[in-house]
Design an enzyme around this catalytic site. Structure first.
Site, PDB file in Angstrom:
ATOM      1  CG  ASP A 195      -2.011   1.011   1.178  1.00  0.00           C
ATOM      2  OD1 ASP A 195      -2.080   1.753   0.178  1.00  0.00           O
ATOM      3  OD2 ASP A 195      -2.806   1.072   2.129  1.00  0.00           O
TER       4      ASP A 195
ATOM      5  CG  ASP B 186      -3.380   3.805  -3.517  1.00  0.00           C
ATOM      6  OD1 ASP B 186      -4.251   2.995  -3.885  1.00  0.00           O
ATOM      7  OD2 ASP B 186      -3.575   4.641  -2.610  1.00  0.00           O
ATOM      8  CD  GLU B 187      -5.565  -0.922  -1.546  1.00  0.00           C
ATOM      9  OE1 GLU B 187      -5.250  -1.691  -0.605  1.00  0.00           O
ATOM     10  OE2 GLU B 187      -6.574  -0.199  -1.523  1.00  0.00           O
TER      11      GLU B 187
END
EC number: 2.7.7.7
Length: 350
Positions: free
Chosen positions: A9, A104-105
């Site tokens: 993350d 983003d993860e």
């Protein structure tokens, strides 16, 4: 064989990209989001802004009240997508089984990896180091025997940290885990659990199964599994799109049902364009209308329908409006649910 799952993350991603590209912003409270004139919301903020209580999804006007010197940035999606592609390329060097969740993860399954003698912890550290040295961004990592625990673990040492839950530690970890931290349990579900006396995972097993089923239906099975630290879901390289939607926040509240109805044709046209772009129109099995009122309360009305139909959407809108009891509307959204039996695979757009 015991699975080894890593959840990566990126820390305050949009804001981190802005600080990387403009180091003068690093120690200033900043946020990426819409302006107050467009009734925007905060998409991301850095940790100096969070110290003032600013959070993502917060109305920009509220964020500026909490932090009057907050620097508001409009956002540069191209830059964020470029950075995301760099990170995903790094992840592919460590595993061929990657499930992106957003820009983003992502999850990685490294169960069969020979890198670092098969140590998932060392792999996660190598990933974090590569991300920082090659992109200038930091990432937090969670390592665990399944996806559910890995995602929770990645929050334990934020920002720029790593947390590992070994198989022999699972029972002790979930024994002290607050139920609201379980992914899929939102504020309303958490409140219902708290009303039943369920605050931590072990508390759930004091509730008769019949009562759980009455309260939560099919979700009861997931609750029981998660509260034991169980999650059999595989890391899937392809994501199944479950819905396509569109919504718009208006500069001025819509104060009548007629004003809301006037916005439906344009919203429906955009929804149909997105369905066509994803080649998903034949898969529609459900339509929904969402209204967010001036006080940020919201309601969603849905119906089993196979065709995005303006008349049907008007009917759903009327029901949603009546639920609001005449309150002004700041946002209208439409959503088309996609039939799961077809399992149409769609790559995450980066």
């Amino acid at each position: 064989m015991q699975r080894k799952i890593i959840h990566i993350d990126l820390d305050c991603f949009f804001a981190a990209v802005e600080m990387r590209d403009n180091p003068a912003l690093r120690d200033q409270p900043i946020a990426v989001g819409g302006s107050t004139s467009s009734r925007g919301v905060i998409a991301a903020c850095n940790y100096p802004a969070r110290a003032f209580g600013v959070r993502s999804a917060m109305p920009t006007a509220q964020a500026l009240k909490l932090c009057p010197h907050l620097q508001l940035l409009p956002g540069r999606m191209h830059a964020y997508k470029t950075a995301s592609r760099q990170v995903m390329d790094i992840l592919r060097r460590f595993s061929s089984t990657i499930e992106p969740l957003s820009l983003d993860e992502a999850y990685l399954d490294v169960s069969n990896s020979a890198q670092f003698q098969g140590s998932a912890t060392r792999i996660a550290e190598a990933i974090r180091h590569s991300i920082q040295t090659e992109t200038g961004l930091t990432a937090s990592a969670g390592v665990a025997p399944n996806k559910f625990l890995a995602k929770i673990a990645s929050d334990e040492r934020k920002p720029d940290g790593i947390f590992v839950i070994c198989p022999q530690q699972v029972s002790a970890f979930v024994a002290r885990l607050a139920v609201q931290k379980i992914p899929g349990i939102g504020p309303k579900t958490a409140a219902r659990l708290h009303d039943m006396g369920v605050h931590h995972c072990p508390d759930l097993f004091k509730i008769p199964l019949a009562r759980l089923i009455r309260q939560f239906g099919a979700f009861s099975q997931t609750l029981l599994e998660r509260c034991q630290g169980l999650d059999q879901r595989p890391v899937s390289a392809e994501r199944v799109r479950k819905s396509v939607g569109v919504e718009h926040t208006y500069a001025q509240d819509k104060c009548s049902l007629q004003d809301c109805e006037a916005e439906l044709p344009a919203l429906l046209e955009t929804l149909q364009q997105r369905l066509e772009r994803h080649r998903a129109t034949p898969l529609v099995h459900k339509l929904a209308v969402k209204l967010k009122f001036h006080d940020f309360q919201q309601t969603t009305v849905e119906q089993q329908l196979q065709t995005p139909d303006l008349a049907a959407l008007r009917s759903l809108l009327v029901t949603a409006w009546q639920r609001g009891k005449g309150r002004p509307v700041r946002l209208i959204g439409l959503q088309a649910g996609l039939a799961e039996h077809d399992k149409k695979q769609l790559q995450l757009e980066l």
